[in-house]
Design an enzyme around this catalytic site. Structure first.
Site, PDB file in Angstrom:
ATOM      1  N   HIS A 240      -7.111   5.354   7.909  1.00 18.98           N
ATOM      2  CA  HIS A 240      -8.432   5.169   7.291  1.00 18.98           C
ATOM      3  C   HIS A 240      -8.642   3.660   7.117  1.00 18.98           C
ATOM      4  CE1 HIS A 240      -5.847   4.820   3.749  1.00 18.98           C
ATOM      5  NE2 HIS A 240      -6.842   4.205   3.121  1.00 18.98           N
TER       6      HIS A 240
ATOM      7  N   HIS B 289      -2.585  -0.045  -3.746  1.00 19.28           N
ATOM      8  CA  HIS B 289      -3.070   1.310  -3.470  1.00 19.28           C
ATOM      9  C   HIS B 289      -3.886   1.848  -4.639  1.00 19.28           C
ATOM     10  CE1 HIS B 289      -3.128   5.414  -1.967  1.00 19.28           C
ATOM     11  NE2 HIS B 289      -2.665   5.835  -3.125  1.00 19.28           N
TER      12      HIS B 289
ATOM     13  N   ASP C 210       0.873  -1.162   0.000  1.00 18.31           N
ATOM     14  CA  ASP C 210       0.000   0.000   0.000  1.00 18.31           C
ATOM     15  C   ASP C 210       0.920   1.224   0.000  1.00 18.31           C
ATOM     16  OD1 ASP C 210      -2.303   1.507  -0.001  1.00 18.31           O
ATOM     17  OD2 ASP C 210      -3.032   0.856   1.952  1.00 18.31           O
TER      18      ASP C 210
ATOM     19  N   GLU D 171      -7.451  -2.252   7.469  1.00 18.79           N
ATOM     20  CA  GLU D 171      -7.032  -2.984   6.270  1.00 18.79           C
ATOM     21  C   GLU D 171      -6.025  -4.087   6.606  1.00 18.79           C
ATOM     22  OE1 GLU D 171      -5.967  -0.260   3.063  1.00 18.79           O
ATOM     23  OE2 GLU D 171      -7.542   1.095   3.723  1.00 18.79           O
TER      24      GLU D 171
ATOM     25  N   GLU E  47       0.201   4.585   1.867  1.00 18.44           N
ATOM     26  CA  GLU E  47       0.170   5.583   2.940  1.00 18.44           C
ATOM     27  C   GLU E  47       1.283   5.353   3.969  1.00 18.44           C
ATOM     28  OE1 GLU E  47      -2.373   4.004   1.641  1.00 18.44           O
ATOM     29  OE2 GLU E  47      -3.953   5.443   1.161  1.00 18.44           O
TER      30      GLU E  47
ATOM     31  N   HIS F 135      -1.030   1.112   6.693  1.00 21.01           N
ATOM     32  CA  HIS F 135      -1.413   2.211   7.590  1.00 21.01           C
ATOM     33  C   HIS F 135      -2.418   1.698   8.629  1.00 21.01           C
ATOM     34  CE1 HIS F 135      -5.229   2.284   5.448  1.00 21.01           C
ATOM     35  NE2 HIS F 135      -4.508   2.109   4.352  1.00 21.01           N
TER      36      HIS F 135
HETATM   37 ZN    ZN Z   1      -3.672   3.056   0.105  1.00 21.01          ZN
END
Ligand code: ZN
Length: 274
Positions: free
Chosen positions: A116, A60, A8, A135, A10, A104
């Protein structure tokens, strides 16, 4: 030994702002390069510790972030979306373990960079069998369904702590320490990529020695609850049959297994307006 690196953005080195991870923004190209650097460090570590095969999944946004021209040529790249298993595409293809790079913390975590859960615009909370989940947990549960453990994570300090709390004694590489959602003390790539390399090598060594953490397998059937930011998002998600609506902004459903829960969750968020 085959390793999947699920990436990902972030939680990549230096990322502290949405501009850094949003295609089209002028700062985005720098962070694509840095994301590829973090992934390459994990690839090097995995091969160094004896992996035979490494596949990378770009998880992502639309899955078009990693620069294949800079990718370690020993690896292969799953790019683009949608794909059947989304952020962990390929985990069902004979993989022995998964490494999360650039992850993240879940929505609501204090002092966590760009925290998030799937959609910062739509999702205010996610619970799996009553437990708050982000996630990291959701993707780990999909891997767990195929008996695949997550053995390492890189990201900010909160992402690494979340993974360790949920998944047991996994290897972690902290690339930044957040002081707010969009502020952090960041380590430079020379430092972070050395840490990612050695964590990945250590994780794969432990795996080879039979000392990996167990796959994350929540009890089935799986109950999922999603709190949306606005109630009209729940109105739209309710187009899906088999959802219940315990509160204005909240939907719930039960799924036979983690991949089914994952697909229903994505469908609900997509309808909600992600
Ligand atoms: Zn992401």
């Amino acid at each position: 030994m085959k390793i999947l690196i699920a990436a990902d953005m972030e939680g990549v080195t230096g990322v502290v702002h949405w501009d850094h991870v949003t295609p089209g923004h002028q700062e985005y190209p720098r962070f694509r390069h840095l994301m590829t650097g973090d992934v390459n460090a994990a690839i090097r570590g995995a091969f160094e510790a004896g992996a035979d095969e490494v596949v990378v999944t770009d998880g992502h946004d639309d899955g078009r972030n990693i620069l294949i021209e800079e990718l370690d040529p020993r690896a292969r790249l799953n790019a683009g979306r949608p794909s059947p298993l989304a952020m962990v595409q390929g985990t069902d293809a004979g993989v022995n373990a998964v490494i999360f790079v650039g992850y993240h913390a879940r929505v609501g975590t204090p002092h966590a960079i760009l925290e998030h859960t799937w959609s910062s615009r739509c999702v205010a909370g996610l619970w799996l069998n009553g437990q708050p989940m982000g996630e990291i947990g959701l993707n780990a549960a999909v891997c767990g369904h195929f008996d695949v453990p997550v053995v390492m994570v890189s990201g900010d300090e909160c992402a690494c702590a979340e993974a360790a709390e949920l998944l047991g004694s996994i290897e972690t590489a902290v690339v930044k320490r957040a002081t707010g959602r969009m502020a952090a003390e960041c380590l430079p790539p020379e430092e972070t990529q050395a840490a990612i390399y050695s964590s990945a090598a250590q994780a794969v060594s432990c795996l080879r020695a039979g000392d990996a953490p167990p796959p994350f397998r929540p009890q089935t059937p799986i109950n999922i609850a999603v709190e949306f930011v606005h109630s009209e998002m729940a109105d739209r998600a309710m187009i899906l049959p088999s959802l219940s609506r315990p509160e204005g902004k909240r939907i719930e459903f039960v799924a036979d297994d983690a991949p089914t829960a994952y697909r229903l969750f994505q469908a609900a968020v997509s309808l909600a307006g992600d």
